[in-house]
Design an enzyme around this catalytic site. Structure first.
Site, PDB file in Angstrom:
ATOM      1  N   HIS A 306       0.848  -1.179   0.000  1.00 40.52           N
ATOM      2  CA  HIS A 306       0.000   0.000   0.000  1.00 40.52           C
ATOM      3  C   HIS A 306       0.885   1.230   0.000  1.00 40.52           C
ATOM      4  O   HIS A 306       1.933   1.230   0.635  1.00 40.52           O
ATOM      5  CB  HIS A 306      -0.913   0.008   1.238  1.00 40.52           C
ATOM      6  CG  HIS A 306      -2.049   0.963   1.092  1.00 40.52           C
ATOM      7  ND1 HIS A 306      -1.913   2.297   1.348  1.00 40.52           N
ATOM      8  CD2 HIS A 306      -3.318   0.765   0.671  1.00 40.52           C
ATOM      9  CE1 HIS A 306      -3.063   2.891   1.104  1.00 40.52           C
ATOM     10  NE2 HIS A 306      -3.939   1.996   0.685  1.00 40.52           N
ATOM     11  N   ASP A 363      -8.113  -4.723  -0.241  1.00 39.59           N
ATOM     12  CA  ASP A 363      -8.627  -5.344  -1.461  1.00 39.59           C
ATOM     13  C   ASP A 363      -8.377  -6.837  -1.511  1.00 39.59           C
ATOM     14  O   ASP A 363      -9.063  -7.562  -2.224  1.00 39.59           O
ATOM     15  CB  ASP A 363      -7.971  -4.706  -2.693  1.00 39.59           C
ATOM     16  CG  ASP A 363      -8.491  -3.313  -2.896  1.00 39.59           C
ATOM     17  OD1 ASP A 363      -9.686  -3.115  -2.668  1.00 39.59           O
ATOM     18  OD2 ASP A 363      -7.697  -2.432  -3.251  1.00 39.59           O
TER      19      ASP A 363
HETATM   20  N1  ACO Z   1       4.205  -7.538  -5.172  1.00 40.26           N
HETATM   21  C1  ACO Z   1       5.552  -7.609  -5.263  1.00 40.26           C
HETATM   22  N2  ACO Z   1       6.399  -6.591  -4.993  1.00 40.26           N
HETATM   23  C2  ACO Z   1       5.847  -5.432  -4.597  1.00 40.26           C
HETATM   24  C3  ACO Z   1       4.445  -5.267  -4.475  1.00 40.26           C
HETATM   25  C4  ACO Z   1       3.619  -6.374  -4.767  1.00 40.26           C
HETATM   26  N3  ACO Z   1       2.297  -6.292  -4.661  1.00 40.26           N
HETATM   27  N4  ACO Z   1       4.173  -4.001  -4.060  1.00 40.26           N
HETATM   28  C5  ACO Z   1       5.350  -3.393  -3.940  1.00 40.26           C
HETATM   29  N5  ACO Z   1       6.362  -4.237  -4.253  1.00 40.26           N
HETATM   30  C6  ACO Z   1       7.809  -3.958  -4.156  1.00 40.26           C
HETATM   31  C7  ACO Z   1       8.281  -3.080  -5.306  1.00 40.26           C
HETATM   32  O1  ACO Z   1       8.726  -3.851  -6.400  1.00 40.26           O
HETATM   33  C8  ACO Z   1       9.397  -2.305  -4.647  1.00 40.26           C
HETATM   34  O2  ACO Z   1      10.517  -3.148  -4.553  1.00 40.26           O
HETATM   35  P1  ACO Z   1      12.005  -2.515  -4.632  1.00 40.26           P
HETATM   36  O3  ACO Z   1      12.120  -1.602  -3.443  1.00 40.26           O
HETATM   37  O4  ACO Z   1      12.900  -3.706  -4.580  1.00 40.26           O
HETATM   38  O5  ACO Z   1      12.052  -1.794  -5.956  1.00 40.26           O
HETATM   39  C9  ACO Z   1       8.893  -2.073  -3.209  1.00 40.26           C
HETATM   40  O6  ACO Z   1       8.009  -3.192  -2.958  1.00 40.26           O
HETATM   41  C10 ACO Z   1       8.147  -0.779  -3.011  1.00 40.26           C
HETATM   42  O7  ACO Z   1       7.101  -0.707  -3.978  1.00 40.26           O
HETATM   43  P2  ACO Z   1       6.571   0.625  -4.657  1.00 40.26           P
HETATM   44  O8  ACO Z   1       5.915   0.277  -5.949  1.00 40.26           O
HETATM   45  O9  ACO Z   1       7.653   1.645  -4.664  1.00 40.26           O
HETATM   46  O10 ACO Z   1       5.493   1.093  -3.593  1.00 40.26           O
HETATM   47  P3  ACO Z   1       4.397   2.134  -3.856  1.00 40.26           P
HETATM   48  O11 ACO Z   1       4.064   2.697  -2.521  1.00 40.26           O
HETATM   49  O12 ACO Z   1       4.736   3.067  -4.943  1.00 40.26           O
HETATM   50  O13 ACO Z   1       3.184   1.218  -4.414  1.00 40.26           O
HETATM   51  C11 ACO Z   1       1.223  -0.091  -4.577  1.00 40.26           C
HETATM   52  C12 ACO Z   1       2.082   0.832  -3.695  1.00 40.26           C
HETATM   53  C13 ACO Z   1       0.939   0.575  -5.939  1.00 40.26           C
HETATM   54  C14 ACO Z   1      -0.111  -0.321  -3.868  1.00 40.26           C
HETATM   55  C15 ACO Z   1       1.988  -1.420  -4.793  1.00 40.26           C
HETATM   56  O14 ACO Z   1       2.255  -2.029  -3.552  1.00 40.26           O
HETATM   57  C16 ACO Z   1       1.228  -2.403  -5.697  1.00 40.26           C
HETATM   58  O15 ACO Z   1       1.339  -2.332  -6.921  1.00 40.26           O
HETATM   59  N6  ACO Z   1       0.442  -3.356  -5.069  1.00 40.26           N
HETATM   60  C17 ACO Z   1      -0.365  -4.268  -5.844  1.00 40.26           C
HETATM   61  C18 ACO Z   1      -1.642  -3.604  -6.293  1.00 40.26           C
HETATM   62  C19 ACO Z   1      -2.622  -3.376  -5.159  1.00 40.26           C
HETATM   63  O16 ACO Z   1      -2.901  -4.274  -4.388  1.00 40.26           O
HETATM   64  N7  ACO Z   1      -3.169  -2.164  -5.103  1.00 40.26           N
HETATM   65  C20 ACO Z   1      -4.205  -1.825  -4.109  1.00 40.26           C
HETATM   66  C21 ACO Z   1      -3.779  -0.674  -3.304  1.00 40.26           C
HETATM   67  S1  ACO Z   1      -4.923  -0.445  -2.017  1.00 40.26           S
HETATM   68  C22 ACO Z   1      -6.158   0.490  -2.639  1.00 40.26           C
HETATM   69  O17 ACO Z   1      -6.098   1.134  -3.653  1.00 40.26           O
HETATM   70  C23 ACO Z   1      -7.386   0.465  -1.860  1.00 40.26           C
END
Ligand code: ACO
Length: 427
Positions: A306, A363
């Protein structure tokens, strides 16, 4: 004594006020930055930028705290119902019984949707995604209600709130009815809002509809958990569209589009599709966890991580319990649920997920509950939108009442410097 922040550019020092919020959130007020220094800030994704001051929702991602107007999400999910929470978010205080009854009745006055909206709905192919249809229909409501609301007139604003709450629920369910080829249903003003959602969706003319109170209660809770989440992508969209003084329906329509994306509200659908894919490929959870960790693989575990909760998502804790209750009550035996449980366990114990603070978000569980309730997967994000509607309205109202300026970010231009035009035969 008030704090200030000092910025030094090219040896010259500038002082900026520091603002502290009710919960001691610290922000450097850079409103005068460009005027004073000529410089702007660069913050893609707005990870460090506050776009407004707001009195609606407080969340602390590190501590896993979420409060609407000061009340904890745990208390609200446990003790209030969705319309009470909607009233709280939009008008700032919990309603007394008379106010709540009036609110519910006033919403009922607006639950009839202009019949001409049906021909717009029929213009869409049946296969169209309900979120796209919902966004278009919400925008179309403007055509039938062209008078823009005078936000300074309390009565007009109140009516606009009730109208939006009433009509949005109906058109949201119509996107599903059309997809299924079912006749469109009308709101029953003798029944509650969430009960009406179930009827509007599932009641068919050929047989009586039996309502399961456990489902209505769980859904009510789910709507509360989704009702607001401060300046997330769709809410910021609603505020920024509204900041141009676009109307409430037009702004909400834009919010629906923003919510549709799989990185935001679309994640609940994406979670189920991912679980289905894992199941169809033999149920090898570990393989998918490896894929999620592989930087060369674009696959992410949907429903994990998140933007602001970097510890745990308090909504996920409440909803996990609700999921267990609903699934027990309905006696659901679902292979996807087993996969979800395995995935949750593996990811929570895995160093990659632990070190990045990636936990199941709201979610992850909401999709599982919706599926158990018999709600089709393409409707999951529509349910999120119904829940989020009071938050969007509250934020729009606050933005307009506070007379916020039009939202207009700056940029750092990195394109070509000035060059002379070449005629087509010289290129
Ligand atoms: N699966 C695997 N790796 C992940 C995931 C995931 N779901 N989420 C984040 N990471 C990793 C990234 O690759 C990154 O790794 P790194 O540091 O080695 O490069 C690190 O964790 C940080 O991730 P970011 O993308 O920088 O985090 P950000 O805060 O920008 O993204 C987000 C948050 C978009 C929600 C992300 O976690 C994601 O894509 N999750 C899956 C989609 C999801 O479930 N979205 C619902 C959000 S809740 C809502 O809207 C109600």
């Amino acid at each position: 004594m008030s704090k200030t922040a000092i910025l030094e550019i090219d040896g010259k020092k500038y002082e900026f006020p520091v603002i502290v919020g009710t919960e001691n959130e610290v922000a450097i007020d850079i409103e005068k930055l460009r005027g004073a220094t000529g410089a702007i800030t660069l913050d893609p994704g707005y990870k460090n930028s506050g776009s407004c001051k707001s009195e609606i929702t407080f969340l602390d991602g590190e501590e896993g705290i979420l409060r609407y107007r000061g009340y904890s999400i745990e208390d609200l999910a446990d003790k209030a119902d969705f319309l009470e929470v909607a009233y709280l978010l939009i008008f700032g205080e919990l309603p007394n019984q008379a106010q709540l009854d009036k609110f519910e009745n006033d919403i009922r006055k607006h639950t009839l949707v202009n019949e001409e909206m049906k021909s717009i709905l029929e213009g869409f192919p049946k296969t169209a995604h309900p979120m796209g249809v919902l966004s278009s229909l919400t925008s179309a409501l403007t055509a039938f209600n062209p008078k823009s609301v005078n936000v300074e007139n309390e009565k007009e604003m109140y009516d606009a709130v009730c109208k939006t709450m009433g009509k949005f629920l109906v058109i949201a369910t119509w996107t599903y009815r059309r997809r299924m080829g079912f006749p469109l249903n009308y709101y029953d003003n003798t029944k509650g809002y969430v009960e009406n959602f179930m009827r509007l969706m599932f009641e068919i003319p050929t047989q009586p509809y039996k309502m399961d109170q456990k489902i209505v209660d769980a859904l009510d809770k789910l709507f509360i958990l989704h009702a607001d989440h401060e300046q997330n992508c769709s809410t910021s969209t609603v505020r920024i569209v509204g900041s141009s003084h676009a109307g409430l329906f037009a702004s909400i329509s834009a919010g629906v589009s923003a919510l549709w994306g799989p990185l935001h509200g679309g994640a609940n659908q994406a979670v189920l599709e991912m679980l289905e894919e894992i199941n169809n490929n033999g149920g090898d959870v570990a393989k998918y966890v490896l894929k999620a960790k592989d930087k060369d693989d674009p696959f992410r575990l949907m429903g994990f991580g998140h933007r602001v909760y970097k510890n745990f998502d308090p909504r996920a804790t409440i909803i996990k319990k609700a999921a267990d209750d609903v699934l027990d009550a309905l006696g659901v035996d679902d292979p996807l649920l087993d996969i979800a449980k395995q995935l949750e366990k593996v990811a929570l114990e895995d160093e990659y997920f632990k070190s990045r603070n990636l936990y199941p978000n709201v979610d992850f569980y909401s999709g599982i509950i919706y599926r158990a309730m018999g709600i089709p997967v393409e409707m999951f994000t529509v349910l999120f939108a119904i829940g989020r509607l009071p938050g969007w309205i509250a934020q729009w109202k606050e933005m307009r009442t506070n007379k916020e300026p039009i939202g207009r970010p700056r940029q750092v231009y990195t394109g070509s410097p000035s060059r002379s035009f070449k005629e087509v035969n010289q290129r």
